[in-house]
Design a protein around this motif. Structure first.
Motif, PDB file in Angstrom:
ATOM      1  N   ARG A 262       0.871  -1.160   0.000  1.00  0.00           N
ATOM      2  CA  ARG A 262       0.000   0.000   0.000  1.00  0.00           C
ATOM      3  C   ARG A 262       0.917   1.220   0.000  1.00  0.00           C
ATOM      4  NH1 ARG A 262      -4.956   0.677   2.681  1.00  0.00           N
ATOM      5  NH2 ARG A 262      -5.414   2.895   2.923  1.00  0.00           N
ATOM      6  N   PRO A 270      -5.973   0.830  -2.147  1.00  0.00           N
ATOM      7  CA  PRO A 270      -5.267   0.080  -1.112  1.00  0.00           C
ATOM      8  C   PRO A 270      -4.044  -0.665  -1.665  1.00  0.00           C
ATOM      9  CG  PRO A 270      -7.330  -1.005  -1.698  1.00  0.00           C
ATOM     10  CD  PRO A 270      -7.269   0.270  -2.486  1.00  0.00           C
ATOM     11  N   GLY A 271      -3.813  -0.569  -2.976  1.00  0.00           N
ATOM     12  CA  GLY A 271      -2.657  -1.259  -3.562  1.00  0.00           C
ATOM     13  C   GLY A 271      -2.732  -1.157  -5.076  1.00  0.00           C
ATOM     14  N   PRO A 313      -2.758  -4.642  -0.898  1.00  0.00           N
ATOM     15  CA  PRO A 313      -1.300  -4.638  -0.753  1.00  0.00           C
ATOM     16  C   PRO A 313      -0.786  -6.079  -0.818  1.00  0.00           C
ATOM     17  CG  PRO A 313      -2.383  -3.507   1.095  1.00  0.00           C
ATOM     18  CD  PRO A 313      -3.456  -4.244   0.347  1.00  0.00           C
TER      19      PRO A 313
END
Ligand code: FBP
Length: 352
Positions: A262, A270-271, A313
């Motif tokens: 992340r 989130p990623g 992530p």
């Protein structure tokens, strides 16, 4: 050396799951052939190289090979009586099987061509896939039917289109490698029971994002970079192919840790990588090979999806390193040293 082949291994697996993998493997043979033709024109005199000139649901430029690979996967899965439906990185919504929607007991989720931004540069790319039970077997699968954590996968795998084409599979009892014989187009069984070493001195991360990383990652990478002048007291090497399948296969064969954490580059995301058809299947394979797969704060296989294309992530690989990174996430007091370490460092040699 005589190798047994994929069919011999599939014969020992649960028949319906084996049939799904058989069809996916057939699609990967066609994709491998198209990749290996490069810029040479294919059927109808058209090359499969270059962009389509459209963007996919991710907002990424679609490559011709992305579309071709997606078609190969859909065509194969439509013929598989065990599959009620599938979902692809290239399509916003899941596809209900035209032939087996109410009889299929499994769902497939896939990234038809991972790392496709590398195609024109002739760098290794791959196909990633995951097989889930159809929770509402007998009913046409909806998007809700796909919203299952990676722990529920009954099989996963990837094909790597590199110097050789390799297929890596698991149905929950370890990791198997198959290599495509380009002459017979048969998958030969070349390794079994693969385990990933727990220690490594090789990490993979896109360092151009460094300024956006969270402190645990800043600390982990700067300690690796400091090597034997820092607290790790040994040197590390870095790799970045920008093709997740190639990174994961390197880790499968010699250990290593791959991070796409992340970061604050796009705080709402989130990623970078997608949960359902990149992170979950790779996490399943990592754990089958005795390695670890986390977000930083939890196991990737326990992440319950909300949407088909959600990002997450990803920190996967040799367990000692992944556990160390989790330690940096879960023990905030550990993170002060990053600043100390890099700027007022006790370890880095002062400039003469
Ligand atoms: P797709 O090509 O399927 O979109 O995959 C994403 C990916 O290419 C991964 O294979 C790779 O690890 C990552 O993105 C590379 O990211 P970056 O462009 O930031 O180096």
């Amino acid at each position: 050396m005589n190798h047994t082949d994929l069919e011999a291994w599939l014969a020992a697996q649960q028949p319906a799951v084996a049939d799904v993998l058989r069809h996916l493997a057939q699609a990967c043979v066609k994709i491998s052939r198209a990749c290996s033709r490069g810029a040479i024109a294919g059927e109808g005199g058209q090359s499969t190289h270059g962009a389509v000139g459209e963007v996919n649901v991710q907002g990424e430029n679609q490559q011709k090979l992305d579309v071709y690979s997606d078609e190969c996967m859909a065509e194969a899965l439509a013929q598989c009586s065990a599959v009620a439906g599938w979902a692809s990185e290239e399509l916003e919504h899941p596809t209900v099987s035209p032939n087996h929607a109410t009889t299929g007991r499994y769902l497939a989720v896939f990234d038809p061509l991972d790392g496709s931004s590398n195609i024109d540069a002739n760098i290794s790319v791959g196909t990633i896939f995951s097989v889930l039970p159809h929770m509402f077997a007998g009913a046409e699968p909806t998007e809700a039917a796909f919203m299952q954590p990676g722990r529920r996968q009954v099989a996963a795998g990837y094909a790597l289109y590199g110097p050789a084409t390799v297929l890596v599979l698991s149905t929950g009892s370890g990791i198997e490698f198959f290599t495509l014989d380009p002459v017979s187009s048969n998958w030969l069984h070349t390794r079994s029971g693969v385990q990933i070493r727990t220690t490594t001195s090789e990490f993979a991360i896109n360092t151009s994002n460094q300024r956006f990383w969270e402190k645990p990652i800043q600390r982990y990478v700067s300690e690796c970079v400091a090597g034997d002048t820092g607290p790790r007291a040994r040197n590390f090497n870095m790799r970045w192919v920008a093709s997740m399948v190639a990174e994961v296969h390197r880790i499968m064969t010699r250990g290593g840790v791959f991070l796409y954490p992340r970061d604050t580059k796009e705080p709402r995301k989130p990623g970078r990588l997608r949960l359902m058809y990149e992170a979950s299947p790779m996490a399943y394979l990592m754990e089958q090979a005795g390695a670890k797969a986390v977000t930083g704060t939890m196991d990737l296989l326990d992440v319950v999806p909300d949407t088909l294309h959600q990002r997450v992530p990803v920190i996967i690989g040799s367990s000692d390193e992944v556990e160390r990174i989790v330690g940096y996430y879960t023990d905030p007091s550990e993170n002060v040293s990053h600043q100390l370490f890099r700027h007022r460092s006790l370890f880095v040699q002062p400039h003469p």
